[in-house]
Design a protein around this motif. Structure first.
Motif, mmCIF file in Angstrom:
data_model
loop_
_atom_site.group_PDB
_atom_site.id
_atom_site.type_symbol
_atom_site.label_atom_id
_atom_site.label_comp_id
_atom_site.label_asym_id
_atom_site.label_seq_id
_atom_site.Cartn_x
_atom_site.Cartn_y
_atom_site.Cartn_z
ATOM 1 N N ALA A 90 0.846 -1.198 0.000
ATOM 2 C CA ALA A 90 0.000 0.000 0.000
ATOM 3 C C ALA A 90 0.875 1.239 0.000
ATOM 4 O O ALA A 90 2.005 1.227 0.510
ATOM 5 N N LEU A 91 0.352 2.300 -0.571
ATOM 6 C CA LEU A 91 0.999 3.605 -0.489
ATOM 7 C C LEU A 91 0.295 4.424 0.580
ATOM 8 O O LEU A 91 -0.942 4.468 0.625
ATOM 9 N N ASN A 92 1.079 5.052 1.444
ATOM 10 C CA ASN A 92 0.518 5.841 2.538
ATOM 11 C C ASN A 92 0.175 7.239 2.025
ATOM 12 O O ASN A 92 1.057 8.074 1.810
ATOM 13 N N LEU A 93 -1.106 7.493 1.826
ATOM 14 C CA LEU A 93 -1.553 8.742 1.208
ATOM 15 C C LEU A 93 -1.183 9.979 2.018
ATOM 16 O O LEU A 93 -1.043 11.071 1.447
ATOM 17 N N VAL A 94 -1.021 9.856 3.320
ATOM 18 C CA VAL A 94 -0.722 11.053 4.126
ATOM 19 C C VAL A 94 0.624 11.661 3.741
ATOM 20 O O VAL A 94 0.860 12.861 3.962
ATOM 21 N N LYS A 95 1.501 10.843 3.149
ATOM 22 C CA LYS A 95 2.827 11.329 2.770
ATOM 23 C C LYS A 95 2.808 12.200 1.515
ATOM 24 O O LYS A 95 3.839 12.765 1.138
ATOM 25 N N PHE A 96 1.647 12.299 0.884
ATOM 26 C CA PHE A 96 1.547 13.114 -0.332
ATOM 27 C C PHE A 96 0.747 14.399 -0.107
ATOM 28 O O PHE A 96 0.390 15.083 -1.053
ATOM 29 N N VAL A 97 0.490 14.725 1.161
ATOM 30 C CA VAL A 97 -0.234 15.950 1.505
ATOM 31 C C VAL A 97 0.762 17.049 1.857
ATOM 32 O O VAL A 97 1.654 16.857 2.689
ATOM 33 N N SER A 98 0.609 18.191 1.233
ATOM 34 C CA SER A 98 1.436 19.361 1.539
ATOM 35 C C SER A 98 0.601 20.386 2.302
ATOM 36 O O SER A 98 -0.586 20.562 2.037
ATOM 37 N N LYS A 99 1.217 21.033 3.262
ATOM 38 C CA LYS A 99 0.582 22.085 4.073
ATOM 39 C C LYS A 99 -0.730 21.622 4.717
ATOM 40 O O LYS A 99 -1.779 22.253 4.563
ATOM 41 N N PRO A 100 -0.679 20.507 5.450
ATOM 42 C CA PRO A 100 -1.920 20.002 6.055
ATOM 43 C C PRO A 100 -2.533 21.006 7.019
ATOM 44 O O PRO A 100 -1.817 21.730 7.719
ATOM 45 N N PHE A 101 -3.862 21.094 7.019
ATOM 46 C CA PHE A 101 -4.672 21.936 7.917
ATOM 47 C C PHE A 101 -4.498 23.429 7.667
ATOM 48 O O PHE A 101 -5.024 24.248 8.414
ATOM 49 N N SER A 102 -3.750 23.796 6.620
ATOM 50 C CA SER A 102 -3.550 25.213 6.330
ATOM 51 C C SER A 102 -4.732 25.740 5.520
ATOM 52 O O SER A 102 -5.700 25.024 5.247
ATOM 53 N N ASP A 103 -4.641 26.998 5.109
ATOM 54 C CA ASP A 103 -5.682 27.566 4.253
ATOM 55 C C ASP A 103 -5.610 27.034 2.833
ATOM 56 O O ASP A 103 -6.566 27.162 2.067
ATOM 57 N N ASN A 104 -4.449 26.425 2.483
ATOM 58 C CA ASN A 104 -4.285 25.918 1.120
ATOM 59 C C ASN A 104 -3.565 24.567 1.119
ATOM 60 O O ASN A 104 -2.490 24.418 0.537
ATOM 61 N N PRO A 105 -4.169 23.541 1.756
ATOM 62 C CA PRO A 105 -3.530 22.214 1.742
ATOM 63 C C PRO A 105 -3.722 21.569 0.373
ATOM 64 O O PRO A 105 -4.724 21.814 -0.317
ATOM 65 N N THR A 106 -2.758 20.755 -0.060
ATOM 66 C CA THR A 106 -2.850 20.127 -1.385
ATOM 67 C C THR A 106 -2.412 18.670 -1.326
ATOM 68 O O THR A 106 -1.671 18.260 -0.425
ATOM 69 N N PHE A 107 -2.858 17.907 -2.308
ATOM 70 C CA PHE A 107 -2.417 16.522 -2.493
ATOM 71 C C PHE A 107 -1.526 16.489 -3.722
ATOM 72 O O PHE A 107 -1.924 16.929 -4.806
ATOM 73 N N ASN A 108 -0.293 15.969 -3.562
ATOM 74 C CA ASN A 108 0.702 15.985 -4.630
ATOM 75 C C ASN A 108 0.545 14.758 -5.532
ATOM 76 O O ASN A 108 1.077 13.679 -5.253
ATOM 77 N N PHE A 109 -0.184 14.925 -6.621
ATOM 78 C CA PHE A 109 -0.467 13.801 -7.512
ATOM 79 C C PHE A 109 0.758 13.373 -8.317
ATOM 80 O O PHE A 109 0.890 12.191 -8.664
ATOM 81 N N LYS A 110 1.666 14.286 -8.632
ATOM 82 C CA LYS A 110 2.866 13.914 -9.387
ATOM 83 C C LYS A 110 3.744 12.964 -8.578
ATOM 84 O O LYS A 110 4.237 11.956 -9.102
ATOM 85 N N ASP A 111 3.955 13.287 -7.304
ATOM 86 C CA ASP A 111 4.738 12.395 -6.451
ATOM 87 C C ASP A 111 4.015 11.059 -6.252
ATOM 88 O O ASP A 111 4.660 10.002 -6.176
ATOM 89 N N PHE A 112 2.717 11.113 -6.162
ATOM 90 C CA PHE A 112 1.902 9.898 -6.024
ATOM 91 C C PHE A 112 2.123 8.980 -7.223
ATOM 92 O O PHE A 112 2.344 7.769 -7.061
ATOM 93 N N GLU A 113 2.128 9.520 -8.423
ATOM 94 C CA GLU A 113 2.341 8.728 -9.629
ATOM 95 C C GLU A 113 3.734 8.101 -9.645
ATOM 96 O O GLU A 113 3.901 6.945 -10.055
ATOM 97 N N LYS A 114 4.738 8.846 -9.201
ATOM 98 C CA LYS A 114 6.103 8.309 -9.168
ATOM 99 C C LYS A 114 6.199 7.123 -8.208
ATOM 100 O O LYS A 114 6.831 6.106 -8.507
ATOM 101 N N SER A 115 5.578 7.261 -7.050
ATOM 102 C CA SER A 115 5.610 6.170 -6.070
ATOM 103 C C SER A 115 4.841 4.956 -6.561
ATOM 104 O O SER A 115 5.225 3.811 -6.286
ATOM 105 N N ILE A 116 3.755 5.179 -7.298
ATOM 106 C CA ILE A 116 2.991 4.068 -7.874
ATOM 107 C C ILE A 116 3.867 3.259 -8.818
ATOM 108 O O ILE A 116 3.898 2.019 -8.777
ATOM 109 N N GLU A 117 4.611 3.946 -9.670
ATOM 110 C CA GLU A 117 5.476 3.273 -10.645
ATOM 111 C C GLU A 117 6.514 2.397 -9.946
ATOM 112 O O GLU A 117 6.768 1.258 -10.354
ATOM 113 N N ILE A 118 7.098 2.922 -8.878
ATOM 114 C CA ILE A 118 8.099 2.157 -8.122
ATOM 115 C C ILE A 118 7.451 0.955 -7.433
ATOM 116 O O ILE A 118 7.994 -0.154 -7.427
#
Length: 744
Positions: free
Chosen positions: A280-308
């Motif tokens: 499994a891939l741990n999705l929490v590791k792809f969240v940037s700026k958690p709980f901020s006014d502009n938190p994001t999910f990094n899909f590019k890094d997610f895709e790289k980890s999927i490939e590996i």
């Protein structure tokens, strides 16, 4: 010194108890051993060892338990797969051959799943004479074997048995397990294979044949069989549901096999002699700026980890040892893997999105689609590099229903390069790895179970367990940032979430997952049986491949328990009282005193009662005449009746002829209005050790309104022995099935 920081003692304790089996002193040593072993067959082994190690130490890649525990260059236990499936043929030789296969798998540390629908039912004739003892009798043999064998020296073997909804022994199978009531088949999960035809028969109230070997053994009402299935699952948390037609509709190897069974947790649907190669891939590791006014999910890094991760899992198939030659041959022909994720509930919280909200469904859609497309793309690239899975048939594969849903660019890529793996995605429960390596992130696709809770864990000393308090990963992070214990609205936990919305989230992901999803729908306390029946059908209608629930008020204790868990009951809304209700008057005596018990009826059913002193000295009420009770004001009622040719209105009669038993009457009325069965009210009245003449008289009046043979239709009115309906017969609560009786 380790750079890995443990955030709570239980995570470290569980990690080294389960996975630090080679005297490793820190996490880095464990991950280096895993990375070295999994990269060993690569041409550029050192390069991939470093890449795999980096994914592990960053906490992005979370291999399944057998990989973390066993994958080392010097490991004596080379099984790196969690679960397997086998077949059971309908002969004594076939059954005991499968029992031997089962024992070999268990000894290597694997769980086992199988379909028992081939076995003839109880009472069916045998070729050698005599009759079959039935499927459940043979399951008990497998269950006893599983209790005896410690898998990998650490735990008892997990099993799942599936039986088709049309099998003649299905009714006994459905009711075989009653949780802590009978502790039957304790090493097994059980699931029923439900077909589209059966669901249609239920919806259209048709008959359903129970057949074996083209012989009809019994015909039942499909709806009654469905109710039995739903009822046992509601009260005893088993069986689960395996929607077999839905599963096979999206079978990528449809031209060669049926996916007619699954692993014990249900996330991988497979044919016989397959395995679970999981990470499994741990999705929490792809969240940037958690709980901020502009938190994001990094899909590019997610895709790289999927490939590996796809390469990582594909390598497992070449370095693991197999418990059976049949499993090795089949697995290498098709190269089935299962990559999923964990931490979804925490990700929603970190992005300030409530689980089950419209925003969470939109994000789920994007995560699911990214996982599917990146996984299939990576497998196609591996096919170009290392070759397709040997059974790959380009035209047939591209004609599969799941493959038809892929985007055009990906289908074109598969057409040119082929595929390395027949199927690739799942969402497993990841309980132990999420608790340990994931620092107690939310598990799999589940919502956050609780911000903090008690968890029962094994001590490693036989069956001995202990209970420890655990707090959620995202909640700890939030508190560390804001230094507060006040919970924001977006921190939704299992008991906060509407069950329908929880199913909606699972249904979104199931569109993009080619295997299945292991998810347990935790029912909110107080969920009625009637509500539960609707959830059962809602899961099927929304395309789930399986459905498993946990009722906290059922007969089986859960692994996880809320700190503030309380026993709750179902609340029913009373039907609104009309201004006027027809009533009947009963004159009763207590010693030298006379009372009236006035019974109000709504649509022919008891709705309320009044107990007043008999006003016969002022006016003689004819108890045989039609009478009405009219509500004139709040708390005020008038009695309207005929006296000869006159209509008389006795105003505010409850206060005018007040009785010391008026409060008792109000409590009984409240119970009647909210649907409590008369049988139970009578029983409670008669339990009072200070039973008065008036109470006895009231109970006799109420009892006269119970029809002999009347069934108790509320969810509480089921037999404690077999969960069938109870009925009132000859003054007793009697089970319509097993004969259990309790007299009032």
């Amino acid at each position: 010194m380790s750079k890995w920081k443990w955030e709570q003692p239980i995570s470290e304790e569980i990690f080294f108890q389960k996975y630090g089996l080679f005297n490793e002193e820190n996490v880095e040593e464990v991950f280096k051993g895993v990375a070295s072993e999994v990269s060993s067959k690569e041409i550029e082994a050192k390069k991939w060892e470093e890449i795999f190690y980096n994914e592990l130490i960053q906490g992005r890649l979370m291999p399944a338990g057998r990989i973390l525990a066993n994958a080392r260059p010097n490991s004596p236990m080379k099984n790196y797969n969690n679960c397997f499936t086998i077949d059971i043929e309908d002969s004594m030789e076939g059954i005991y051959s499968s029992l031997t296969e089962d024992a070999k798998i268990s000894k290597m540390g694997g769980g086992v799943g199988f379909d028992i629908s081939k076995l003839r039912p109880k009472g069916a004739p045998l070729s050698s004479g005599g009759e079959s003892s039935g499927v459940i009798s043979f399951l008990r043999i497998f269950d006893q074997s599983a209790k005896t064998i410690m898998t990998g020296g650490q735990r008892r073997a997990a099993h799942i048995a599936l039986l088709d909804i049309s099998h003649p022994e299905i009714e006994d199978f459905i009711t075989a397990k009653k949780g802590d009531k009978n502790k039957e088949l304790t090493q097994f999960n059980i699931s029923v294979k439900v077909t589209d035809d059966f669901i249609n028969a239920v919806k259209n109230d048709k008959d359903w044949d129970l057949t074996f070997d083209n012989k009809v053994y019994k015909t039942v009402k499909a709806k009654e069989l469905y109710n039995k299935l739903a009822k046992n699952a509601y009260f005893n948390n088993e069986p689960g549901i395996f929607y077999s037609d839905t599963v096979n509709r999206y079978n990528n190897g449809y031209w060669n096999f049926n996916m007619d069974r699954c692993n014990p947790c249900g996330e991988l649907v497979m044919p016989a002699y397959s395995l679970c190669c999981l990470s499994a891939l741990n999705l929490v590791k792809f969240v940037s700026k958690p709980f901020s006014d502009n938190p994001t999910f990094n899909f590019k890094d997610f895709e790289k980890s999927i490939e590996i991760a796809v390469r990582f899992l594909d390598n497992i198939l070449d370095i693991t040892e197999y418990p059976l030659k049949k499993i090795e041959d089949f697995s290498k022909l098709w190269r089935r893997i299962g990559l999923g994720f964990t931490g979804l509930g925490d990700v929603f919280a970190m992005l300030k999105i409530p689980y089950g909200s419209k925003e969470s469904l939109i994000l789920s859609e994007k995560i699911g689609k990214t996982l599917r497309d990146a996984t299939y793309s990576a497998s196609s690239d591996l096919a170009l590099e290392k070759g397709t899975f040997p059974s790959f048939d380009r035209d047939k594969y591209l004609d599969g229903e799941f493959i038809k849903q892929l985007p055009d660019w990906l289908r074109e890529k598969i057409k040119k390069q082929g595929m390395r793996n027949v199927q690739l995605n799942t969402i497993a429960p990841t309980g132990t790895t999420s608790l340990s390596m994931g620092q107690n992130c939310s598990s799999g696709v589940e919502p956050i179970f609780s911000l903090s809770y008690n968890r029962t864990v094994r001590t490693g000393n036989g069956d001995e367990t202990k209970t420890e308090n655990v707090s959620d990963y995202a909640w700890r992070l939030y508190k560390s940032i804001f230094n507060t214990e006040e919970k924001p609205d977006y921190f939704t936990t299992t008991m906060d979430i509407d069950p329908y919305k929880s199913i909606d989230v699972q249904a979104i992901f199931q569109k993009y997952i080619d295997h299945s999803i292991s998810k347990t729908l935790n029912l909110p306390p107080g969920t009625s049986y009637e509500e539960y029946q609707k959830l059962f059908m809602y899961a099927y209608d929304n395309g789930l491949k399986g459905f498993t629930t946990f009722n906290p008020e059922g007969s089986m204790k859960g692994i996880l328990e809320y700190n503030d868990k309380q026993k709750t009951v179902t609340r029913r809304v009373a039907p609104e009282r009309p201004v006027e209700l027809p009533c009947k008057i009963h004159r009763v005596k207590s010693g030298n005193k006379s009372f009236l018990v006035i019974v109000g009826l709504l649509n022919g059913s008891l709705y309320e009662i009044f107990v007043i002193d008999d006003p016969k000295e002022e006016i003689n009420l004819d108890t045989d005449k039609k009478t009405l009770v009219r509500k004139s004001d709040k708390g005020k009622y008038d009695l309207i009746f005929s006296n000869g040719s006159k209509t008389i209105r006795l105003k505010d009669f409850t206060n005018r002829y007040d009785s010391i038993d008026a409060s008792l009457a109000r409590m009984i009325s409240m119970s009647l209005r909210h649907g409590t069965p008369l049988q139970f009210i009578v029983s409670q009245l008669q339990k009072d050790t200070h039973f008065t003449a008036v109470e006895r008289s009231i109970s006799r009046v109420l009892k006269s309104y119970i029809k002999d043979g009347e069934e108790v239709v509320t969810s509480e009115g089921f037999c404690p022995e077999c969960n069938e309906k109870l009925a009132f017969r000859d003054g007793c609560m009697t089970c319509v099935s097993c004969g259990y009786s309790k007299c009032s």
